[in-house]
Design a protein around this motif. Sequence first.
Motif, PDB file in Angstrom:
ATOM      1  N   LEU A  22     -64.232 -31.979  38.530  1.00  0.00           N
ATOM      2  CA  LEU A  22     -63.250 -31.015  39.023  1.00  0.00           C
ATOM      3  C   LEU A  22     -61.875 -31.293  38.430  1.00  0.00           C
ATOM      4  O   LEU A  22     -61.142 -30.367  38.066  1.00  0.00           O
ATOM      5  CB  LEU A  22     -63.186 -31.072  40.550  1.00  0.00           C
ATOM      6  N   HIS A  23     -61.536 -32.556  38.340  1.00  0.00           N
ATOM      7  CA  HIS A  23     -60.227 -32.922  37.766  1.00  0.00           C
ATOM      8  C   HIS A  23     -60.135 -32.474  36.310  1.00  0.00           C
ATOM      9  O   HIS A  23     -59.111 -31.903  35.891  1.00  0.00           O
ATOM     10  CB  HIS A  23     -60.043 -34.432  37.871  1.00  0.00           C
ATOM     11  N   LEU A  24     -61.194 -32.704  35.540  1.00  0.00           N
ATOM     12  CA  LEU A  24     -61.181 -32.317  34.127  1.00  0.00           C
ATOM     13  C   LEU A  24     -61.233 -30.797  33.972  1.00  0.00           C
ATOM     14  O   LEU A  24     -60.608 -30.239  33.064  1.00  0.00           O
ATOM     15  CB  LEU A  24     -62.345 -32.980  33.395  1.00  0.00           C
ATOM     16  N   LEU A  25     -61.977 -30.127  34.843  1.00  0.00           N
ATOM     17  CA  LEU A  25     -62.005 -28.665  34.800  1.00  0.00           C
ATOM     18  C   LEU A  25     -60.615 -28.097  35.072  1.00  0.00           C
ATOM     19  O   LEU A  25     -60.190 -27.117  34.442  1.00  0.00           O
ATOM     20  CB  LEU A  25     -62.992 -28.127  35.840  1.00  0.00           C
ATOM     21  N   CYS A  26     -59.923 -28.708  36.010  1.00  0.00           N
ATOM     22  CA  CYS A  26     -58.558 -28.263  36.325  1.00  0.00           C
ATOM     23  C   CYS A  26     -57.663 -28.375  35.092  1.00  0.00           C
ATOM     24  O   CYS A  26     -56.903 -27.447  34.768  1.00  0.00           O
ATOM     25  CB  CYS A  26     -58.001 -29.113  37.469  1.00  0.00           C
ATOM     26  N   GLU A  28     -51.008 -25.520  43.793  1.00  0.00           N
ATOM     27  CA  GLU A  28     -51.219 -24.219  44.416  1.00  0.00           C
ATOM     28  C   GLU A  28     -49.984 -23.328  44.276  1.00  0.00           C
ATOM     29  O   GLU A  28     -50.097 -22.143  43.934  1.00  0.00           O
ATOM     30  CB  GLU A  28     -51.568 -24.407  45.891  1.00  0.00           C
ATOM     31  N   ALA A  29     -48.809 -23.897  44.506  1.00  0.00           N
ATOM     32  CA  ALA A  29     -47.571 -23.122  44.381  1.00  0.00           C
ATOM     33  C   ALA A  29     -47.387 -22.635  42.945  1.00  0.00           C
ATOM     34  O   ALA A  29     -46.987 -21.485  42.710  1.00  0.00           O
ATOM     35  CB  ALA A  29     -46.381 -23.982  44.816  1.00  0.00           C
ATOM     36  N   ARG A  30     -47.688 -23.479  41.993  1.00  0.00           N
ATOM     37  CA  ARG A  30     -47.534 -23.088  40.583  1.00  0.00           C
ATOM     38  C   ARG A  30     -48.536 -22.001  40.202  1.00  0.00           C
ATOM     39  O   ARG A  30     -48.208 -21.073  39.451  1.00  0.00           O
ATOM     40  CB  ARG A  30     -47.708 -24.312  39.687  1.00  0.00           C
ATOM     41  N   VAL A  31     -49.764 -22.107  40.706  1.00  0.00           N
ATOM     42  CA  VAL A  31     -50.786 -21.106  40.389  1.00  0.00           C
ATOM     43  C   VAL A  31     -50.365 -19.735  40.905  1.00  0.00           C
ATOM     44  O   VAL A  31     -50.419 -18.734  40.167  1.00  0.00           O
ATOM     45  CB  VAL A  31     -52.146 -21.521  40.997  1.00  0.00           C
ATOM     46  N   TYR A  32     -49.928 -19.664  42.153  1.00  0.00           N
ATOM     47  CA  TYR A  32     -49.510 -18.373  42.711  1.00  0.00           C
ATOM     48  C   TYR A  32     -48.246 -17.855  42.029  1.00  0.00           C
ATOM     49  O   TYR A  32     -48.081 -16.646  41.844  1.00  0.00           O
ATOM     50  CB  TYR A  32     -49.301 -18.490  44.221  1.00  0.00           C
ATOM     51  N   HIS A  33     -47.360 -18.746  41.651  1.00  0.00           N
ATOM     52  CA  HIS A  33     -46.160 -18.338  40.902  1.00  0.00           C
ATOM     53  C   HIS A  33     -46.563 -17.697  39.575  1.00  0.00           C
ATOM     54  O   HIS A  33     -46.055 -16.637  39.192  1.00  0.00           O
ATOM     55  CB  HIS A  33     -45.274 -19.563  40.658  1.00  0.00           C
ATOM     56  N   ASP A  34     -47.502 -18.330  38.881  1.00  0.00           N
ATOM     57  CA  ASP A  34     -47.942 -17.797  37.588  1.00  0.00           C
ATOM     58  C   ASP A  34     -48.697 -16.477  37.740  1.00  0.00           C
ATOM     59  O   ASP A  34     -48.627 -15.611  36.861  1.00  0.00           O
ATOM     60  CB  ASP A  34     -48.832 -18.824  36.882  1.00  0.00           C
ATOM     61  N   LEU A  75     -55.975 -23.703  29.092  1.00  0.00           N
ATOM     62  CA  LEU A  75     -56.323 -22.368  28.583  1.00  0.00           C
ATOM     63  C   LEU A  75     -55.479 -21.268  29.221  1.00  0.00           C
ATOM     64  O   LEU A  75     -55.555 -20.107  28.810  1.00  0.00           O
ATOM     65  CB  LEU A  75     -57.803 -22.085  28.843  1.00  0.00           C
ATOM     66  N   GLY A  76     -54.711 -21.631  30.256  1.00  0.00           N
ATOM     67  CA  GLY A  76     -53.915 -20.625  30.945  1.00  0.00           C
ATOM     68  C   GLY A  76     -54.753 -19.698  31.798  1.00  0.00           C
ATOM     69  O   GLY A  76     -54.337 -18.569  32.097  1.00  0.00           O
ATOM     70  N   ASP A  77     -55.932 -20.161  32.219  1.00  0.00           N
ATOM     71  CA  ASP A  77     -56.826 -19.346  33.047  1.00  0.00           C
ATOM     72  C   ASP A  77     -56.436 -19.537  34.515  1.00  0.00           C
ATOM     73  O   ASP A  77     -57.026 -20.353  35.243  1.00  0.00           O
ATOM     74  CB  ASP A  77     -58.282 -19.761  32.808  1.00  0.00           C
ATOM     75  N   ILE A  78     -55.432 -18.784  34.946  1.00  0.00           N
ATOM     76  CA  ILE A  78     -54.895 -18.949  36.300  1.00  0.00           C
ATOM     77  C   ILE A  78     -55.913 -18.538  37.360  1.00  0.00           C
ATOM     78  O   ILE A  78     -56.016 -19.159  38.421  1.00  0.00           O
ATOM     79  CB  ILE A  78     -53.604 -18.130  36.466  1.00  0.00           C
ATOM     80  N   GLU A  79     -56.692 -17.487  37.086  1.00  0.00           N
ATOM     81  CA  GLU A  79     -57.704 -17.038  38.045  1.00  0.00           C
ATOM     82  C   GLU A  79     -58.742 -18.132  38.290  1.00  0.00           C
ATOM     83  O   GLU A  79     -59.171 -18.366  39.426  1.00  0.00           O
ATOM     84  CB  GLU A  79     -58.387 -15.774  37.519  1.00  0.00           C
ATOM     85  N   ALA A  80     -59.159 -18.803  37.217  1.00  0.00           N
ATOM     86  CA  ALA A  80     -60.144 -19.886  37.360  1.00  0.00           C
ATOM     87  C   ALA A  80     -59.546 -21.050  38.145  1.00  0.00           C
ATOM     88  O   ALA A  80     -60.234 -21.680  38.960  1.00  0.00           O
ATOM     89  CB  ALA A  80     -60.612 -20.347  35.984  1.00  0.00           C
ATOM     90  N   LEU A  81     -58.273 -21.355  37.896  1.00  0.00           N
ATOM     91  CA  LEU A  81     -57.619 -22.428  38.654  1.00  0.00           C
ATOM     92  C   LEU A  81     -57.558 -22.092  40.136  1.00  0.00           C
ATOM     93  O   LEU A  81     -57.781 -22.950  40.993  1.00  0.00           O
ATOM     94  CB  LEU A  81     -56.198 -22.637  38.124  1.00  0.00           C
ATOM     95  N   LEU A  82     -57.264 -20.819  40.447  1.00  0.00           N
ATOM     96  CA  LEU A  82     -57.206 -20.388  41.836  1.00  0.00           C
ATOM     97  C   LEU A  82     -58.566 -20.547  42.509  1.00  0.00           C
ATOM     98  O   LEU A  82     -58.662 -21.000  43.651  1.00  0.00           O
ATOM     99  CB  LEU A  82     -56.748 -18.933  41.910  1.00  0.00           C
ATOM    100  N   ALA A  83     -59.635 -20.196  41.790  1.00  0.00           N
ATOM    101  CA  ALA A  83     -60.981 -20.319  42.340  1.00  0.00           C
ATOM    102  C   ALA A  83     -61.380 -21.783  42.513  1.00  0.00           C
ATOM    103  O   ALA A  83     -62.218 -22.113  43.366  1.00  0.00           O
ATOM    104  CB  ALA A  83     -61.979 -19.613  41.425  1.00  0.00           C
ATOM    105  N   LEU A 104     -59.302 -24.284  43.359  1.00  0.00           N
ATOM    106  CA  LEU A 104     -58.470 -24.977  44.342  1.00  0.00           C
ATOM    107  C   LEU A 104     -59.221 -25.417  45.607  1.00  0.00           C
ATOM    108  O   LEU A 104     -59.059 -26.558  46.059  1.00  0.00           O
ATOM    109  CB  LEU A 104     -57.274 -24.104  44.725  1.00  0.00           C
ATOM    110  N   PRO A 105     -60.060 -24.550  46.233  1.00  0.00           N
ATOM    111  CA  PRO A 105     -60.779 -25.002  47.436  1.00  0.00           C
ATOM    112  C   PRO A 105     -61.639 -26.234  47.186  1.00  0.00           C
ATOM    113  O   PRO A 105     -61.701 -27.151  48.021  1.00  0.00           O
ATOM    114  CB  PRO A 105     -61.630 -23.778  47.807  1.00  0.00           C
ATOM    115  N   ALA A 106     -62.321 -26.283  46.053  1.00  0.00           N
ATOM    116  CA  ALA A 106     -63.166 -27.445  45.736  1.00  0.00           C
ATOM    117  C   ALA A 106     -62.307 -28.687  45.508  1.00  0.00           C
ATOM    118  O   ALA A 106     -62.680 -29.798  45.905  1.00  0.00           O
ATOM    119  CB  ALA A 106     -64.012 -27.155  44.499  1.00  0.00           C
ATOM    120  N   LEU A 107     -61.146 -28.510  44.892  1.00  0.00           N
ATOM    121  CA  LEU A 107     -60.250 -29.652  44.675  1.00  0.00           C
ATOM    122  C   LEU A 107     -59.800 -30.244  45.999  1.00  0.00           C
ATOM    123  O   LEU A 107     -59.709 -31.470  46.155  1.00  0.00           O
ATOM    124  CB  LEU A 107     -59.029 -29.203  43.862  1.00  0.00           C
ATOM    125  N   ARG A 108     -59.513 -29.379  46.966  1.00  0.00           N
ATOM    126  CA  ARG A 108     -59.102 -29.866  48.289  1.00  0.00           C
ATOM    127  C   ARG A 108     -60.283 -30.482  49.037  1.00  0.00           C
ATOM    128  O   ARG A 108     -60.141 -31.530  49.680  1.00  0.00           O
ATOM    129  CB  ARG A 108     -58.506 -28.722  49.105  1.00  0.00           C
TER     130      ARG A 108
END
Length: 414
Positions: free
Chosen positions: A191-195, A229-235, A201-209, A211-215
């Motif tokens: 998960l850390h490496l996927l993040c 999380e704040a940076r993802v929603y900002h982007d 890659l700038g894939d913000i949608e994938a990062l958002l998806a 986040l729950p697994a990271l937590r």
Amino acid sequence: MGGLFVIALLALVAGVGIVALIETEPGYLLIAYGGYTVETSFWVGILLIATVVLLLYASVRFLHRLVTSPANVLNWAGERRLRQSARLTSRGLINFVEGNWARSRKQLLRGARYSESPLLNYLLSARASYRLQEPEEMRRHLMQAAESDLEAIIAVDLTQAELQLNDRQYEKALKTLEAARKSPGKHPQVLHLLCKAFDGLGDIEALLALLPALRKHRVSGALELDELEARVYHDLLEQAAVTGDAALLKARWKKYPARLVDDETVQLHYLSSLLVCDEVPTVEREIERRLKKHWKPALVNLYGRIPRESAQKQLAIAEVWLRQHSDDPELLLCLGRLAMVERQWAKARDFLERSHAARPSEEACLELGRLLTAVGDHATAAEVFRVGTGLRSSPLPELPQPDDVVPETHRLET
């Protein structure tokens, strides 16, 4: 010393006694087998029998050692190799930590030859080869690691993906992680490496998806995940603003985490993004609604910056706010700008001067100086600009200045 003397004395007495017994009572021993007979004294016979028994015992022991000695030699040699392997691996680890990549790799590979579990040696050798910028050697050592332990294929993939991410090969890293990402619960490092890969890659949608697994698997600390999380929603808002799609922007705002919605910086970013999408009426209504609940000077500042052709209504609303916030420099600056939109120059100058008097700021000085220049009050404008320059976050360096004003005839043409 006394004890040895007593023992020697007893042994001498016992010897003398046995010799005397043999001389006085030699005895007789007859051994017959088939047609053969052996006759001797009893004591000599006993001595011969004891000698034969000892010889048989010695022969059996010799044969046993002769049979088992190769295995003992092999075991000794194997234990020696294992000790040598452990010593080389330990030295290799020390050199790896110290950054001696070539020496570390050499020791780790030598230690892997006789190690019962050479996986660690090959993985660290691959990392050392990466540091030495030898990609072919790195791949070879990763293959050796995979072959040394088929159950550790995930560890090999994670190592390879991490090295690919270090080289910013984000797409290759994602491909490497495909197998490992099927069971992230067992391998949180995936998960850390996927993040990192999605972020690269700038894939913000994938990062958002993700986040729950990271937590869920506590891949990082709570504070670090909150910042992510704040940076993802900002982007996400930034992306929507760039496209100019107001509907998408509003939809993403509705999904914004509740704990972030009331943050002033977040609100400013959302409202500024709405302005990029030409949602001026929406921004005005939103600021007016929010200021009724909580007075925030930053929102007041943005209210005065909204591009508009007419500001009669907004000027009237802001003047009502002035009754409760008469000394607020941001509100006075906002009123000055609104008055300028309405071309009420005297009122605009009054508000800007009051804002400057309440709290001098670079923005207020520049706005007031621009207005004073336009109305022809150049001396006052120059003084205001000078004050504003001194309020810059990075003030100008102290330099010598001419004592007198340069004559008009000596000025450079622009």
